[in-house]
Motif scaffolding. Structure first.
Motif, PDB file in Angstrom:
ATOM      1  N   GLN A 180       3.135  -5.840   5.231  1.00  0.00           N
ATOM      2  CA  GLN A 180       1.860  -5.179   5.659  1.00  0.00           C
ATOM      3  C   GLN A 180       1.982  -3.794   5.050  1.00  0.00           C
ATOM      4  N   ILE A 181       2.849  -3.038   5.073  1.00  0.00           N
ATOM      5  CA  ILE A 181       3.313  -1.690   4.642  1.00  0.00           C
ATOM      6  C   ILE A 181       2.989  -1.703   3.184  1.00  0.00           C
ATOM      7  N   GLU A 182       3.523  -2.501   2.589  1.00  0.00           N
ATOM      8  CA  GLU A 182       3.132  -2.480   1.055  1.00  0.00           C
ATOM      9  C   GLU A 182       1.695  -2.684   0.922  1.00  0.00           C
ATOM     10  N   GLU A 183       1.139  -3.669   1.311  1.00  0.00           N
ATOM     11  CA  GLU A 183      -0.410  -3.944   1.258  1.00  0.00           C
ATOM     12  C   GLU A 183      -1.265  -2.834   1.540  1.00  0.00           C
ATOM     13  N   ALA A 184      -0.870  -2.123   2.696  1.00  0.00           N
ATOM     14  CA  ALA A 184      -1.662  -0.825   3.192  1.00  0.00           C
ATOM     15  C   ALA A 184      -1.406   0.209   2.212  1.00  0.00           C
ATOM     16  N   GLY A 185      -0.153   0.362   1.754  1.00  0.00           N
ATOM     17  CA  GLY A 185       0.133   1.287   0.540  1.00  0.00           C
ATOM     18  C   GLY A 185      -0.591   1.257  -0.398  1.00  0.00           C
ATOM     19  N   GLN A 186      -0.852  -0.026  -1.142  1.00  0.00           N
ATOM     20  CA  GLN A 186      -1.917  -0.381  -2.142  1.00  0.00           C
ATOM     21  C   GLN A 186      -3.070   0.006  -2.224  1.00  0.00           C
ATOM     22  N   ILE A 187      -3.735  -0.394  -0.990  1.00  0.00           N
ATOM     23  CA  ILE A 187      -4.959  -0.173  -0.388  1.00  0.00           C
ATOM     24  C   ILE A 187      -5.253   1.242  -0.510  1.00  0.00           C
ATOM     25  N   ASN A 188      -4.270   2.090   0.190  1.00  0.00           N
ATOM     26  CA  ASN A 188      -4.714   3.256   0.291  1.00  0.00           C
ATOM     27  C   ASN A 188      -4.299   4.342  -1.057  1.00  0.00           C
ATOM     28  N   VAL A 245      -3.902   0.931   8.196  1.00  0.00           N
ATOM     29  CA  VAL A 245      -2.753   0.557   8.811  1.00  0.00           C
ATOM     30  C   VAL A 245      -2.344  -0.599   8.909  1.00  0.00           C
ATOM     31  N   PRO A 246      -1.114  -0.841   8.745  1.00  0.00           N
ATOM     32  CA  PRO A 246      -0.421  -2.393   8.881  1.00  0.00           C
ATOM     33  C   PRO A 246      -0.774  -2.813  10.337  1.00  0.00           C
ATOM     34  N   LYS A 247      -1.294  -4.028  10.510  1.00  0.00           N
ATOM     35  CA  LYS A 247      -1.717  -4.453  11.772  1.00  0.00           C
ATOM     36  C   LYS A 247      -0.771  -4.700  12.590  1.00  0.00           C
ATOM     37  N   LEU A 248       0.379  -4.915  12.436  1.00  0.00           N
ATOM     38  CA  LEU A 248       1.529  -4.838  13.406  1.00  0.00           C
ATOM     39  C   LEU A 248       1.622  -3.409  14.090  1.00  0.00           C
ATOM     40  N   ILE A 249       1.385  -2.429  13.345  1.00  0.00           N
ATOM     41  CA  ILE A 249       1.733  -1.079  13.947  1.00  0.00           C
ATOM     42  C   ILE A 249       0.332  -0.715  14.601  1.00  0.00           C
ATOM     43  N   LEU A 250      -0.714  -1.302  13.833  1.00  0.00           N
ATOM     44  CA  LEU A 250      -2.220  -0.795  14.662  1.00  0.00           C
ATOM     45  C   LEU A 250      -2.125  -1.475  16.011  1.00  0.00           C
ATOM     46  N   HIS A 251      -1.770  -2.935  16.007  1.00  0.00           N
ATOM     47  CA  HIS A 251      -1.488  -3.630  17.556  1.00  0.00           C
ATOM     48  C   HIS A 251      -0.772  -2.746  18.537  1.00  0.00           C
ATOM     49  N   ILE A 252       0.401  -1.963  17.951  1.00  0.00           N
ATOM     50  CA  ILE A 252       1.114  -1.272  18.961  1.00  0.00           C
ATOM     51  C   ILE A 252       0.553  -0.167  19.482  1.00  0.00           C
ATOM     52  N   ILE A 253      -0.156   0.427  18.642  1.00  0.00           N
ATOM     53  CA  ILE A 253      -1.052   1.831  18.619  1.00  0.00           C
ATOM     54  C   ILE A 253      -2.363   1.280  19.860  1.00  0.00           C
ATOM     55  N   LYS A 254      -2.940   0.322  19.532  1.00  0.00           N
ATOM     56  CA  LYS A 254      -3.777  -0.432  20.366  1.00  0.00           C
ATOM     57  C   LYS A 254      -3.523  -0.557  21.701  1.00  0.00           C
ATOM     58  N   SER A 255      -2.302  -1.086  21.958  1.00  0.00           N
ATOM     59  CA  SER A 255      -1.573  -1.465  23.316  1.00  0.00           C
ATOM     60  C   SER A 255      -1.396  -0.334  24.061  1.00  0.00           C
ATOM     61  N   CYS A 256      -0.794   0.976  23.205  1.00  0.00           N
ATOM     62  CA  CYS A 256      -0.379   2.132  23.852  1.00  0.00           C
ATOM     63  C   CYS A 256      -1.646   2.908  24.408  1.00  0.00           C
ATOM     64  N   LEU A 257      -3.043   2.461  23.954  1.00  0.00           N
ATOM     65  CA  LEU A 257      -4.253   3.267  24.102  1.00  0.00           C
ATOM     66  C   LEU A 257      -4.994   2.326  25.011  1.00  0.00           C
ATOM     67  N   ASP A 258      -4.579   1.165  25.647  1.00  0.00           N
ATOM     68  CA  ASP A 258      -5.309   0.446  26.392  1.00  0.00           C
ATOM     69  C   ASP A 258      -5.870   1.098  27.573  1.00  0.00           C
ATOM     70  N   ALA A 259      -7.013   0.554  28.111  1.00  0.00           N
ATOM     71  CA  ALA A 259      -7.717   1.432  29.315  1.00  0.00           C
ATOM     72  C   ALA A 259      -7.139   1.346  30.507  1.00  0.00           C
ATOM     73  N   MET A 264       1.788   9.004  17.505  1.00  0.00           N
ATOM     74  CA  MET A 264       2.038   7.936  16.235  1.00  0.00           C
ATOM     75  C   MET A 264       0.898   7.998  15.436  1.00  0.00           C
ATOM     76  N   TYR A 265      -0.390   8.328  16.043  1.00  0.00           N
ATOM     77  CA  TYR A 265      -1.853   8.563  15.124  1.00  0.00           C
ATOM     78  C   TYR A 265      -1.699   9.834  14.331  1.00  0.00           C
ATOM     79  N   VAL A 266      -1.031  10.891  14.722  1.00  0.00           N
ATOM     80  CA  VAL A 266      -0.830  11.965  13.862  1.00  0.00           C
ATOM     81  C   VAL A 266       0.054  11.768  12.670  1.00  0.00           C
ATOM     82  N   VAL A 267       1.163  11.135  13.107  1.00  0.00           N
ATOM     83  CA  VAL A 267       2.043  10.919  11.995  1.00  0.00           C
ATOM     84  C   VAL A 267       1.496  10.023  10.931  1.00  0.00           C
ATOM     85  N   ILE A 268       0.764   8.876  11.330  1.00  0.00           N
ATOM     86  CA  ILE A 268       0.142   7.970  10.277  1.00  0.00           C
ATOM     87  C   ILE A 268      -0.928   8.676   9.774  1.00  0.00           C
TER      88      ILE A 268
END
Length: 154
Positions: free
Chosen positions: A91-99, A36-50, A1-5
């Motif tokens: 969140q996607i639209e907001e992140a897109g505008q910021i990016n 990155v939209p927070k909802l997506i970031l939350h998923i990524i962080k949960s996948c990388l949990d120690a 997911m990281y590489v795609v984003i």
């Protein structure tokens, strides 16, 4: 997911050695070069949990992504009729505008991959690795994945 984003492989700018392994055990996670939209970031962080028991099951991820897809399809069909957008779409639209407005984003083409960054399967025989942990504030900080910096040489 990281590489795609991000368009970059994780830890592309540091040697893939014992120092990186130690930093990852201490809580280092890849950083995004974009918003990155927070909802997506939350998923990524949960996948990388120690702690592996805190990571989501593939079935749970599939269900979440299907919900996102259904919401997205519903939004695009009714977009011309109403402005009822889901939280993810907003969140996607907001992140897109910021990016789009950010001059700090670096293109993957301008980033140099460290000569000792190796992206193929290989065994690691590192001794004395610490018990893996998440970085301090891992779940409180939603702007990025990691709250610590790599101590390896860039």
């Amino acid at each position: 997911m990281y590489v795609v984003i991000s368009g970059l492989p994780p830890y592309y700018n540091v040697a893939h050695d014992e120092l990186l392994a130690l930093d990852i055990c201490k809580g280092l996670r890849p950083e995004f070069n974009i918003k990155v939209p927070k909802l997506i970031l939350h998923i990524i962080k949960s996948c990388l949990d120690a702690n592996p028991s805190n990571r989501p099951y593939a079935k749970s991820l599939s269900r979440t992504f299907n919900e996102f897809l259904n919401d997205f399809n519903k939004d695009t069909k009714s977009y011309s009729e109403s402005i009822n957008k889901t939280k993810l779409i907003k969140q996607i639209e907001e992140a897109g505008q910021i990016n789009n407005n950010s001059s700090t984003n670096s293109s993957p083409l301008t980033n140099k991959i460290h000569p000792e960054a190796i992206y193929k399967s290989r065994p690691f025989n590192y001794k004395n690795l610490t018990e893996p942990k998440n970085s301090d504030g891992y779940y409180e900080i939603y702007d990025n994945i990691s709250t610590i910096k790599c101590s390896g040489n860039n």
